[in-house]
Every structure is written in structure tokens, then in C-alpha cells.
Design an enzyme around this catalytic site. Structure first.
Site, PDB file in Angstrom:
ATOM      1  N   THR A 135      33.145  16.317  21.647  1.00 29.88           N
ATOM      2  CA  THR A 135      33.683  15.458  22.306  1.00 29.88           C
ATOM      3  C   THR A 135      33.702  15.412  23.733  1.00 29.88           C
ATOM      4  O   THR A 135      33.953  16.731  24.252  1.00 29.88           O
ATOM      5  CB  THR A 135      35.053  14.908  21.704  1.00 29.88           C
ATOM      6  OG1 THR A 135      35.694  14.101  22.389  1.00 29.88           O
ATOM      7  CG2 THR A 135      35.865  16.318  21.646  1.00 29.88           C
ATOM      8  N   ASP A 136      33.598  14.351  24.523  1.00 23.63           N
ATOM      9  CA  ASP A 136      33.969  14.334  25.869  1.00 23.63           C
ATOM     10  C   ASP A 136      35.533  14.799  26.212  1.00 23.63           C
ATOM     11  O   ASP A 136      35.760  15.114  27.383  1.00 23.63           O
ATOM     12  CB  ASP A 136      33.862  13.048  26.480  1.00 23.63           C
ATOM     13  CG  ASP A 136      34.662  11.815  26.039  1.00 23.63           C
ATOM     14  OD1 ASP A 136      35.525  12.019  25.112  1.00 23.63           O
ATOM     15  OD2 ASP A 136      34.390  10.774  26.574  1.00 23.63           O
ATOM     16  N   GLU A 137      36.427  14.757  25.053  1.00 21.61           N
ATOM     17  CA  GLU A 137      37.573  15.091  25.438  1.00 21.61           C
ATOM     18  C   GLU A 137      37.935  16.486  25.885  1.00 21.61           C
ATOM     19  O   GLU A 137      39.101  16.869  26.293  1.00 21.61           O
ATOM     20  CB  GLU A 137      38.609  14.966  24.477  1.00 21.61           C
ATOM     21  CG  GLU A 137      38.464  13.313  23.794  1.00 21.61           C
ATOM     22  CD  GLU A 137      40.033  12.722  23.209  1.00 21.61           C
ATOM     23  OE1 GLU A 137      40.718  13.325  23.336  1.00 21.61           O
ATOM     24  OE2 GLU A 137      39.669  11.767  22.621  1.00 21.61           O
ATOM     25  N   TYR A 161      44.093  18.424  19.722  1.00 21.67           N
ATOM     26  CA  TYR A 161      42.776  17.779  19.146  1.00 21.67           C
ATOM     27  C   TYR A 161      41.729  18.233  20.133  1.00 21.67           C
ATOM     28  O   TYR A 161      40.760  19.116  19.529  1.00 21.67           O
ATOM     29  CB  TYR A 161      42.602  16.315  19.025  1.00 21.67           C
ATOM     30  CG  TYR A 161      41.161  15.967  18.856  1.00 21.67           C
ATOM     31  CD1 TYR A 161      40.341  16.404  17.800  1.00 21.67           C
ATOM     32  CD2 TYR A 161      40.618  15.160  19.792  1.00 21.67           C
ATOM     33  CE1 TYR A 161      39.086  16.085  17.656  1.00 21.67           C
ATOM     34  CE2 TYR A 161      39.269  14.869  19.680  1.00 21.67           C
ATOM     35  CZ  TYR A 161      38.650  15.184  18.582  1.00 21.67           C
ATOM     36  OH  TYR A 161      37.069  14.519  18.455  1.00 21.67           O
ATOM     37  N   LYS A 165      38.695  21.270  19.471  1.00 24.32           N
ATOM     38  CA  LYS A 165      37.186  20.974  19.549  1.00 24.32           C
ATOM     39  C   LYS A 165      36.684  21.958  20.533  1.00 24.32           C
ATOM     40  O   LYS A 165      35.537  22.295  20.524  1.00 24.32           O
ATOM     41  CB  LYS A 165      36.797  19.590  19.943  1.00 24.32           C
ATOM     42  CG  LYS A 165      37.323  18.553  18.907  1.00 24.32           C
ATOM     43  CD  LYS A 165      36.570  18.509  17.496  1.00 24.32           C
ATOM     44  CE  LYS A 165      35.304  18.198  17.745  1.00 24.32           C
ATOM     45  NZ  LYS A 165      34.448  18.377  16.650  1.00 24.32           N
TER      46      LYS A 165
HETATM   47  P1  NAD Z   1      36.531  10.992  10.990  1.00 24.78           P
HETATM   48  O1  NAD Z   1      37.847  11.461  10.961  1.00 24.78           O
HETATM   49  O2  NAD Z   1      36.477   9.505  10.780  1.00 24.78           O
HETATM   50  O3  NAD Z   1      36.013  11.745   9.666  1.00 24.78           O
HETATM   51  C1  NAD Z   1      36.070  13.057   9.685  1.00 24.78           C
HETATM   52  C2  NAD Z   1      35.480  13.485   8.126  1.00 24.78           C
HETATM   53  O4  NAD Z   1      35.585  14.726   8.071  1.00 24.78           O
HETATM   54  C3  NAD Z   1      36.256  12.875   7.055  1.00 24.78           C
HETATM   55  O5  NAD Z   1      35.383  12.269   6.022  1.00 24.78           O
HETATM   56  C4  NAD Z   1      36.970  13.904   6.301  1.00 24.78           C
HETATM   57  O6  NAD Z   1      37.131  13.677   5.115  1.00 24.78           O
HETATM   58  C5  NAD Z   1      36.150  15.125   6.796  1.00 24.78           C
HETATM   59  N1  NAD Z   1      36.750  16.310   6.726  1.00 24.78           N
HETATM   60  C6  NAD Z   1      38.122  16.632   7.405  1.00 24.78           C
HETATM   61  N2  NAD Z   1      38.443  18.054   7.230  1.00 24.78           N
HETATM   62  C7  NAD Z   1      37.409  18.401   6.126  1.00 24.78           C
HETATM   63  C8  NAD Z   1      37.415  19.906   5.910  1.00 24.78           C
HETATM   64  N3  NAD Z   1      38.463  20.582   6.125  1.00 24.78           N
HETATM   65  N4  NAD Z   1      36.243  20.015   4.867  1.00 24.78           N
HETATM   66  C9  NAD Z   1      35.504  18.951   4.978  1.00 24.78           C
HETATM   67  N5  NAD Z   1      35.551  17.718   5.355  1.00 24.78           N
HETATM   68  C10 NAD Z   1      36.551  17.586   6.383  1.00 24.78           C
HETATM   69  O7  NAD Z   1      35.997  11.393  12.258  1.00 24.78           O
HETATM   70  P2  NAD Z   1      34.794  10.775  13.176  1.00 24.78           P
HETATM   71  O8  NAD Z   1      35.532   9.874  14.030  1.00 24.78           O
HETATM   72  O9  NAD Z   1      33.683  10.374  12.206  1.00 24.78           O
HETATM   73  O10 NAD Z   1      34.280  12.187  13.964  1.00 24.78           O
HETATM   74  C11 NAD Z   1      33.265  12.967  13.181  1.00 24.78           C
HETATM   75  C12 NAD Z   1      32.943  14.065  14.482  1.00 24.78           C
HETATM   76  O11 NAD Z   1      32.633  13.567  15.669  1.00 24.78           O
HETATM   77  C13 NAD Z   1      34.199  14.941  14.744  1.00 24.78           C
HETATM   78  O12 NAD Z   1      33.718  16.282  14.871  1.00 24.78           O
HETATM   79  C14 NAD Z   1      34.806  14.164  16.019  1.00 24.78           C
HETATM   80  O13 NAD Z   1      35.308  15.388  16.565  1.00 24.78           O
HETATM   81  C15 NAD Z   1      33.462  13.861  16.829  1.00 24.78           C
HETATM   82  N6  NAD Z   1      33.535  12.979  17.657  1.00 24.78           N
HETATM   83  C16 NAD Z   1      34.219  11.789  17.317  1.00 24.78           C
HETATM   84  C17 NAD Z   1      34.162  10.620  18.315  1.00 24.78           C
HETATM   85  C18 NAD Z   1      34.711   9.246  18.011  1.00 24.78           C
HETATM   86  O14 NAD Z   1      34.924   8.397  18.921  1.00 24.78           O
HETATM   87  N7  NAD Z   1      35.267   8.984  16.833  1.00 24.78           N
HETATM   88  C19 NAD Z   1      33.609  10.731  19.427  1.00 24.78           C
HETATM   89  C20 NAD Z   1      33.010  12.009  19.811  1.00 24.78           C
HETATM   90  C21 NAD Z   1      33.051  12.910  18.831  1.00 24.78           C
HETATM   91  O1  DAU Z   2      36.496  10.396  23.603  1.00 25.10           O
HETATM   92  C1  DAU Z   2      36.074  10.673  22.361  1.00 25.10           C
HETATM   93  C2  DAU Z   2      37.213  10.598  21.399  1.00 25.10           C
HETATM   94  O2  DAU Z   2      37.575   9.316  21.349  1.00 25.10           O
HETATM   95  C3  DAU Z   2      37.062  11.421  20.157  1.00 25.10           C
HETATM   96  O3  DAU Z   2      36.708  12.740  20.194  1.00 25.10           O
HETATM   97  C4  DAU Z   2      38.094  11.155  19.075  1.00 25.10           C
HETATM   98  O4  DAU Z   2      38.042  11.892  17.935  1.00 25.10           O
HETATM   99  C5  DAU Z   2      38.188   9.803  18.981  1.00 25.10           C
HETATM  100  O5  DAU Z   2      39.490   9.526  18.237  1.00 25.10           O
HETATM  101  C6  DAU Z   2      38.661   9.011  20.445  1.00 25.10           C
HETATM  102  O6  DAU Z   2      39.770   9.452  20.887  1.00 25.10           O
HETATM  103  P1  DAU Z   2      40.927   8.554  21.822  1.00 25.10           P
HETATM  104  O7  DAU Z   2      42.134   9.204  21.742  1.00 25.10           O
HETATM  105  O8  DAU Z   2      40.161   8.294  23.219  1.00 25.10           O
HETATM  106  O9  DAU Z   2      40.609   7.194  20.779  1.00 25.10           O
HETATM  107  P2  DAU Z   2      41.612   6.225  20.379  1.00 25.10           P
HETATM  108  O10 DAU Z   2      40.886   5.162  19.477  1.00 25.10           O
HETATM  109  O11 DAU Z   2      42.801   6.738  19.573  1.00 25.10           O
HETATM  110  O12 DAU Z   2      42.199   5.653  21.587  1.00 25.10           O
HETATM  111  C7  DAU Z   2      41.543   5.029  22.546  1.00 25.10           C
HETATM  112  C8  DAU Z   2      42.459   4.671  23.964  1.00 25.10           C
HETATM  113  O13 DAU Z   2      43.300   3.661  23.154  1.00 25.10           O
HETATM  114  C9  DAU Z   2      43.323   5.760  24.199  1.00 25.10           C
HETATM  115  O14 DAU Z   2      43.504   5.697  25.685  1.00 25.10           O
HETATM  116  C10 DAU Z   2      44.829   5.447  23.484  1.00 25.10           C
HETATM  117  C11 DAU Z   2      44.786   3.971  23.498  1.00 25.10           C
HETATM  118  N1  DAU Z   2      45.288   3.442  22.281  1.00 25.10           N
HETATM  119  C12 DAU Z   2      45.307   3.769  21.014  1.00 25.10           C
HETATM  120  C13 DAU Z   2      45.744   3.488  20.055  1.00 25.10           C
HETATM  121  C14 DAU Z   2      45.465   3.969  18.625  1.00 25.10           C
HETATM  122  C15 DAU Z   2      46.410   2.364  22.446  1.00 25.10           C
HETATM  123  O15 DAU Z   2      46.668   1.878  23.580  1.00 25.10           O
HETATM  124  N2  DAU Z   2      47.020   2.024  21.480  1.00 25.10           N
HETATM  125  C16 DAU Z   2      46.683   2.321  20.035  1.00 25.10           C
HETATM  126  O16 DAU Z   2      47.363   1.808  19.153  1.00 25.10           O
END
Ligand code: NAD
Ligand code: DAU
Length: 359
Positions: A135-137, A161, A165
Site C-alpha cells: 500500500t501507499d500508506e 495497519y 504492511k
Molecule cells: P480485504 O480486507 O477486503 O480482504 C482481505 C482478505 O484476506 C479477506 O478475504 C480475509 O478473509 C483474508 N484474510 C485475512 N486474514 C487472513 C489470514 N490470517 N489468513 C488467510 N486469509 C486472511 O482487503 P483488500 O482491500 O482486498 O486488500 C487486499 C490487499 O491489498 C491487502 O494486503 C491490502 O493491504 C492491500 N491494499 C489494499 C488497498 C485498498 O484500497 N483496499 C490498497 C492498496 C493495497
Molecule cells: O491507500 C491505500 C489504503 O486505502 C489501503 O492500504 C487500505 O487497505 C484501505 O483501507 C485504504 O485506506 P484508507 O484509510 O485511505 O481508506 P478508507 O476507505 O478507510 O478511508 C478513506 C478516507 O476517507 C480516509 O481519509 C478516511 C476517510 N473516511 C473513512 C471512513 C470509513 C471518512 O471520512 N469517513 C468514514 O466513515
């Protein structure tokens, strides 16, 4: 035929990746290992294009014996590692599971891959790949005029988190330098699209708007994210696996910089158009500012020059188009939404997170 282990393939991005791969590649056979935590669902894997090439195993990535057995049985030549605890707010309220899955789980997976991919005389096979989704985080937060994150930006995570990562990224990198395990890493910005669990901003706003519930905006809503449509992310991952150089990191992003309030406004406008009979129009009136997230990163932006120049990848779905598609998907999948609403742990989470913010 490529034998692939995908971890976390029942979650948001993992399930989209499996749909994408089965649609675009005929010579892949997938084992999907997922623990089915609250974030994973087999419903995300309904209607796969070629379901016989997908084998689901429910299990934990921290379970070394299970991984060992899967590697023995399936002789994987590729691991694509999505499994993680992924929600920043949950990591603030309970970081421990993030340390276990994201750090310990990645370590166990690396160890088992190393053992099974070891060649003769302690060499490591080079015709395999361990691809880690990050992730970019991990780069922390930008000020308004700062240049976008590049692959050499200093790692500076601000939430448990992001720190977990970052730790997993470091472990993956170390297995390349120490054991020559052919790894690659993609650090991607915020994804959105079908199957995203409605604890994250975009699906939460779509669901609350439909129900006439408050739209919670943390703090002043001027935080900036770099949004990428999930299918573009899946294509980036596959591009890096096929063409990327082992040992390298590639940043992936959507080339946009809206504030959270702008995103919410756009979603409300799409819903105003798509739901002309809604009693809650104009939906933007549902916005409610709530207490900010502790350690809330102000701005993310990704410099995607490297993946563009070296591998020819760039995003194809712009934000307006992506939001239209996403809202349409949620409106068309009421059963999927209802099943999540019916889960008690979802309601418990929503109460726990937002009650605290109302105080
Ligand atoms: P998500 O939370 O939707 O899905 C995570 C999945 O992992 C789920 O199906 C869960 O059951 C499984 N899981 C959790 N713990 C586990 C374990 N111990 N063993 C096996 N499976 C397990 O997450 P996502 O948003 O699809 O993100 C997937 C990956 O991408 C993550 O590594 C996250 O850090 C990364 N990522 C997410 C975003 C985003 O915006 N969502 C952006 C950049 C990177
Ligand atoms: O940047 C990549 C990341 O993006 C991934 O690594 C994470 O897995 C993914 O969850 C996401 O993280 P964020 O914290 O940026 O996403 P989230 O959707 O939780 O929040 C997006 C923005 O919106 C953030 O600035 C927080 C804000 N927010 C979020 C929620 C849930 C609100 O203002 N209100 C809300 O209820």
C-alpha cells in the site's frame, strides 16, 4: 500452465484479481487460501468465468503445516499475496490481529515458499515468483505541495495497519537480498469498485446514502486520496508479475487528487441521478462531520512513472467513470449488501466505530 497460490482471494481486491485472471488467462490454475474473516466472502467468487480452474481452501496464512501441504500438493510456481487485515480504523481499535496476519503471516508464507523453492546446493529457483501486494500508506502523509511518493520515498507509516504492511514489505525485500527468492512488490493507492466491504469510505457512503443514514466525514473532509479502480490495479499486478524485474518495487496509483468531501459529493450526485424517486435527495444533505481518525494521513499521491516507463502500465478508468460503475454495481447487488447487513459483527463494528466518533 501456471500453478498459482493466491492468499486472501475472497476479499475485495483478491476476488477481483481472480475474476480478472480467469477472464484474461487460459493457462492458470488457482488455489485460493483465505481464512474467511469478516472481510472475506465466498459470494465474491460467484459467477467465475472458468470455476474449475479455481480451488478454494479455507485456512490461515499463519498455519505453516497447511501451507507446507498445499505447496507439496500443488507445486506452485507463483504466489500472489493479498491476505491481510486491511482497515485502518480497525487497526486503531485493535492492532494485534494486524501484527499476526500482516507480519507473522507474511513471514510464514515466505519461509514455506523459500523451503519449497530451494534448488540444489542451497540455490533458489529463479523461474518462480512471490508477489506481495502492499500500500501507499507505508510512505506516510504528504503536505499540499509535496511531490508524490516514489519508490525511493522514505518509509514512514502512521497507523498500526501501515506499520504492519511496511514490516511485511521489509521482510519480502530481505528474502530477495538474503535468499535470492524472486520477489516483487506493488505499493498501490486507494482502490474502489465491486465487492469492497462497506466499512471503507466509498461503499459505506453508497450504502448509507441509499438508506438515508448520515454520511460520516472524518474531521474537515479535506484529506486527499489517490483513487484507483480495482480492475486497473489487477492489471498492474499481473503486468508486474509477468514483466517486472525480481527484487523491484512498483508504485501503482490512479493519478487523481480529490478531497474526501469531493468524493462524497460525486457519489451523492450519481445517486441523485440514479435514484430520482429517493426521499433523501439531494443526498449531499446527509453529510455529517464527525470526530477525526487519530493519526489521520492528510494526503497521498503516487508517482507512477516507473511502472509506466518500464512496463507500459497506466490507469484506464477515470474517477467519474469508475464511480458510475461502482455505484451501479452496488445498486444491482442488493442481495450481497443484505447478507452483510444481516451479519451481527458488521452492525457491531459500525456502532463501535461511529458511536465513538459522535461523542
Ligand atoms: P480485504 O480486507 O477486503 O480482504 C482481505 C482478505 O484476506 C479477506 O478475504 C480475509 O478473509 C483474508 N484474510 C485475512 N486474514 C487472513 C489470514 N490470517 N489468513 C488467510 N486469509 C486472511 O482487503 P483488500 O482491500 O482486498 O486488500 C487486499 C490487499 O491489498 C491487502 O494486503 C491490502 O493491504 C492491500 N491494499 C489494499 C488497498 C485498498 O484500497 N483496499 C490498497 C492498496 C493495497
Ligand atoms: O491507500 C491505500 C489504503 O486505502 C489501503 O492500504 C487500505 O487497505 C484501505 O483501507 C485504504 O485506506 P484508507 O484509510 O485511505 O481508506 P478508507 O476507505 O478507510 O478511508 C478513506 C478516507 O476517507 C480516509 O481519509 C478516511 C476517510 N473516511 C473513512 C471512513 C470509513 C471518512 O471520512 N469517513 C468514514 O466513515
Amino acid at each position: 500452465m501456471k500453478y498459482i497460490l493466491i492468499t486472501g482471494g475472497a476479499g475485495f481486491i483478491g476476488s477481483n484479481f481472480i475474476h480478472y485472471l480467469l477472464e484474461t488467462e487460459s493457462k492458470v490454475d488457482i488455489v485460493n487460501l483465505d481464512a474467511l474473516t469478516y472481510a472475506g466472502s465466498l459470494e465474491n467468487l460467484n459467477n467465475l468465468p472458468d470455476p474449475d480452474r479455481h480451488h478454494f481452501v479455507q485456512g490461515d496464512i499463519c498455519n505453516r503445516d497447511l501451507l507446507d501441504q498445499l505447496f507439496r500438493e500443488h507445486k506452485f510456481d507463483l504466489v500472489v499475496h493479498f491476505a491481510a487485515e486491511s482497515h485502518v480504523d480497525r487497526s486503531i481499535l485493535g492492532p494485534e490481529e494486524f501484527i499476526r496476519t500482516n507480519i507473522q503471516g507474511t513471514f510464514v508464507l515466505l519461509e514455506v515458499a523459500r523451503k519449497h523453492w530451494q534448488g540444489q546446493e542451497n540455490t533458489t529457483r529463479q523461474d518462480v515468483r512471490f508477489h506481495h501486494i502492499s500500500t501507499d500508506e507505508v510512505y506516510g502523509s504528504l503536505l499540499p505541495g509535496d511531490p508524490a511518493f516514489s519508490e525511493t520515498t522514505q518509509i514512514a507509516p502512521n497507523s498500526p495497519y501501515a506499520a504492519s504492511k511496511a514490516a511485511s514489505d521489509h521482510l519480502v525485500r530481505s528474502y530477495y537480498h538474503t535468499y535470492w527468492l524472486p520477489v516483487s512488490i506493488t505499493n498501490c493507492s486507494n482502490n474502489y469498485g465491486p465487492y469492497q466491504f462497506p466499512e471503507k469510505l466509498i461503499p459505506l457512503i453508497i450504502l448509507n446514502t441509499q438508506d438515508g443514514k448520515p454520511l460520516p466525514i472524518y474531521g474537515d473532509g479535506q484529506q486527499i486520496r489517490d483513487w484507483l479502480y480495482v480492475e486497473d490495479h489487477c492489471r498492474a499486478i499481473w503486468t508486474v508479475i509477468q514483466k517486472g524485474t525480481p527484487g523491484e518495487v512498483y508504485n501503482v496509483g490512479g493519478n487523481n487528487q480529490p478531497t474526501n468531501l469531493e468524493i462524497v459529493n460525486k457519489i451523492c450526485q450519481v445517486l441523485d441521478e440514479k435514484l430520482p424517486g429517493s426521499p433523501f435527495r439531494p443526498h449531499i444533505n446527509l453529510v455529517k462531520h464527525v470526530k477525526d481518525r487519530p493519526g489521520h494521513d492528510r494526503r497521498y499521491a503516487m508517482n507512477i512513472q516507473k511502472i509506466k516507463d518500464e512496463l507500459g502500465w497506466e490507469p484506464t478508468v477515470n474517477l467519474d467513470e469508475g464511480l458510475q460503475k461502482t455505484v451501479a454495481w452496488y445498486l444491482d447487488h442488493q442481495d450481497w449488501i443484505n447478507h452483510i447487513h444481516e451479519k451481527q459483527d458488521y452492525q457491531v463494528w459500525i456502532q463501535k466505530n461511529y458511536q465513538r466518533k459522535d461523542q
